[in-house]
Design a protein around this motif. Sequence first.
Motif, PDB file in Angstrom:
ATOM      1  N   ARG A 157       0.823  -1.224   0.000  1.00  0.00           N
ATOM      2  CA  ARG A 157       0.000   0.000   0.000  1.00  0.00           C
ATOM      3  C   ARG A 157       0.852   1.268   0.000  1.00  0.00           C
ATOM      4  NH1 ARG A 157      -2.480  -3.040   3.729  1.00  0.00           N
ATOM      5  NH2 ARG A 157      -1.631  -1.843   5.453  1.00  0.00           N
ATOM      6  N   ILE A 158       1.900   1.266   0.786  1.00  0.00           N
ATOM      7  CA  ILE A 158       2.678   2.490   0.987  1.00  0.00           C
ATOM      8  C   ILE A 158       3.652   2.773  -0.152  1.00  0.00           C
ATOM      9  CG2 ILE A 158       4.503   3.499   2.435  1.00  0.00           C
ATOM     10  CD1 ILE A 158       2.984   2.554   4.867  1.00  0.00           C
ATOM     11  N   LEU A 159       4.291   1.751  -0.685  1.00  0.00           N
ATOM     12  CA  LEU A 159       5.341   1.979  -1.689  1.00  0.00           C
ATOM     13  C   LEU A 159       4.859   2.801  -2.879  1.00  0.00           C
ATOM     14  CD1 LEU A 159       8.318   1.523  -2.198  1.00  0.00           C
ATOM     15  CD2 LEU A 159       7.728  -0.605  -3.343  1.00  0.00           C
ATOM     16  N   PRO A 160       3.696   2.505  -3.472  1.00  0.00           N
ATOM     17  CA  PRO A 160       3.259   3.337  -4.607  1.00  0.00           C
ATOM     18  C   PRO A 160       3.025   4.800  -4.219  1.00  0.00           C
ATOM     19  CG  PRO A 160       2.038   1.277  -4.562  1.00  0.00           C
ATOM     20  CD  PRO A 160       2.811   1.360  -3.271  1.00  0.00           C
ATOM     21  N   ALA A 161       2.417   5.029  -3.068  1.00  0.00           N
ATOM     22  CA  ALA A 161       2.157   6.406  -2.628  1.00  0.00           C
ATOM     23  C   ALA A 161       3.460   7.129  -2.305  1.00  0.00           C
ATOM     24  CB  ALA A 161       1.226   6.405  -1.417  1.00  0.00           C
ATOM     25  N   LEU A 162       4.373   6.429  -1.693  1.00  0.00           N
ATOM     26  CA  LEU A 162       5.658   7.014  -1.331  1.00  0.00           C
ATOM     27  C   LEU A 162       6.465   7.376  -2.578  1.00  0.00           C
ATOM     28  CD1 LEU A 162       7.604   7.733   0.941  1.00  0.00           C
ATOM     29  CD2 LEU A 162       8.326   5.353   0.984  1.00  0.00           C
ATOM     30  N   SER A 163       6.291   6.628  -3.629  1.00  0.00           N
ATOM     31  CA  SER A 163       7.029   6.848  -4.880  1.00  0.00           C
ATOM     32  C   SER A 163       6.402   7.913  -5.772  1.00  0.00           C
ATOM     33  CB  SER A 163       7.110   5.535  -5.660  1.00  0.00           C
ATOM     34  OG  SER A 163       7.786   4.562  -4.898  1.00  0.00           O
ATOM     35  N   ASP A 164       5.234   8.418  -5.406  1.00  0.00           N
ATOM     36  CA  ASP A 164       4.502   9.387  -6.226  1.00  0.00           C
ATOM     37  C   ASP A 164       5.020  10.800  -5.968  1.00  0.00           C
ATOM     38  OD1 ASP A 164       2.716  11.044  -7.534  1.00  0.00           O
ATOM     39  OD2 ASP A 164       0.930  10.232  -6.547  1.00  0.00           O
ATOM     40  N   PRO A 165       5.794  11.371  -6.915  1.00  0.00           N
ATOM     41  CA  PRO A 165       6.355  12.703  -6.698  1.00  0.00           C
ATOM     42  C   PRO A 165       5.285  13.804  -6.689  1.00  0.00           C
ATOM     43  CG  PRO A 165       6.813  11.980  -8.916  1.00  0.00           C
ATOM     44  CD  PRO A 165       6.172  10.819  -8.209  1.00  0.00           C
ATOM     45  N   GLY A 166       4.080  13.496  -7.133  1.00  0.00           N
ATOM     46  CA  GLY A 166       3.001  14.473  -7.122  1.00  0.00           C
ATOM     47  C   GLY A 166       2.358  14.640  -5.754  1.00  0.00           C
ATOM     48  N   ARG A 167       2.651  13.738  -4.837  1.00  0.00           N
ATOM     49  CA  ARG A 167       2.091  13.828  -3.478  1.00  0.00           C
ATOM     50  C   ARG A 167       2.870  14.840  -2.653  1.00  0.00           C
ATOM     51  NH1 ARG A 167      -1.252   9.146  -1.911  1.00  0.00           N
ATOM     52  NH2 ARG A 167      -0.960   9.873   0.223  1.00  0.00           N
ATOM     53  N   ASP A 168       2.220  15.350  -1.642  1.00  0.00           N
ATOM     54  CA  ASP A 168       2.818  16.296  -0.711  1.00  0.00           C
ATOM     55  C   ASP A 168       4.051  15.682  -0.045  1.00  0.00           C
ATOM     56  OD1 ASP A 168       2.828  18.566   1.222  1.00  0.00           O
ATOM     57  OD2 ASP A 168       2.286  16.958   2.632  1.00  0.00           O
ATOM     58  N   PRO A 169       5.194  16.393  -0.039  1.00  0.00           N
ATOM     59  CA  PRO A 169       6.412  15.840   0.569  1.00  0.00           C
ATOM     60  C   PRO A 169       6.255  15.474   2.049  1.00  0.00           C
ATOM     61  CG  PRO A 169       6.956  17.746  -0.752  1.00  0.00           C
ATOM     62  CD  PRO A 169       5.452  17.674  -0.696  1.00  0.00           C
TER      63      PRO A 169
END
Length: 109
Positions: free
Chosen positions: A34-46
């Motif tokens: 669950r976390i790896l894709p979200a963590l890898s998304d540069p469009g998400r808030d740092p």
Amino acid sequence: MDAAIDRAHLDAQTFGDAELARELLALFSGQCRRILPALSDPGRDPTGRADLAHTLKGSAAGVGAFSVMQACAEIESALRGEGEPPSAVHLADLGTAVAAALAEIERLR
């Protein structure tokens, strides 16, 4: 080569309870997925990404996935502005560590 999951650490954390260890590893596997894709998304808030790295870092420490823990620590630090922004290399290192941990978890079942 070091194991992706430190069995002695996991045994200590679970007081040798094999069923509890399997349950924790299953939870960790799901969390990685669950976390790896979200963590890898540069469009998400740092800040949100740093929080995800922190969460996965803690879970990895609990089950003895120390390569995952170290990779998350580096990414978290970078996302919190304590160094260079996380690079593709940081994320690739995390992906490699997670893949190794997940493969070892499958072998342990």
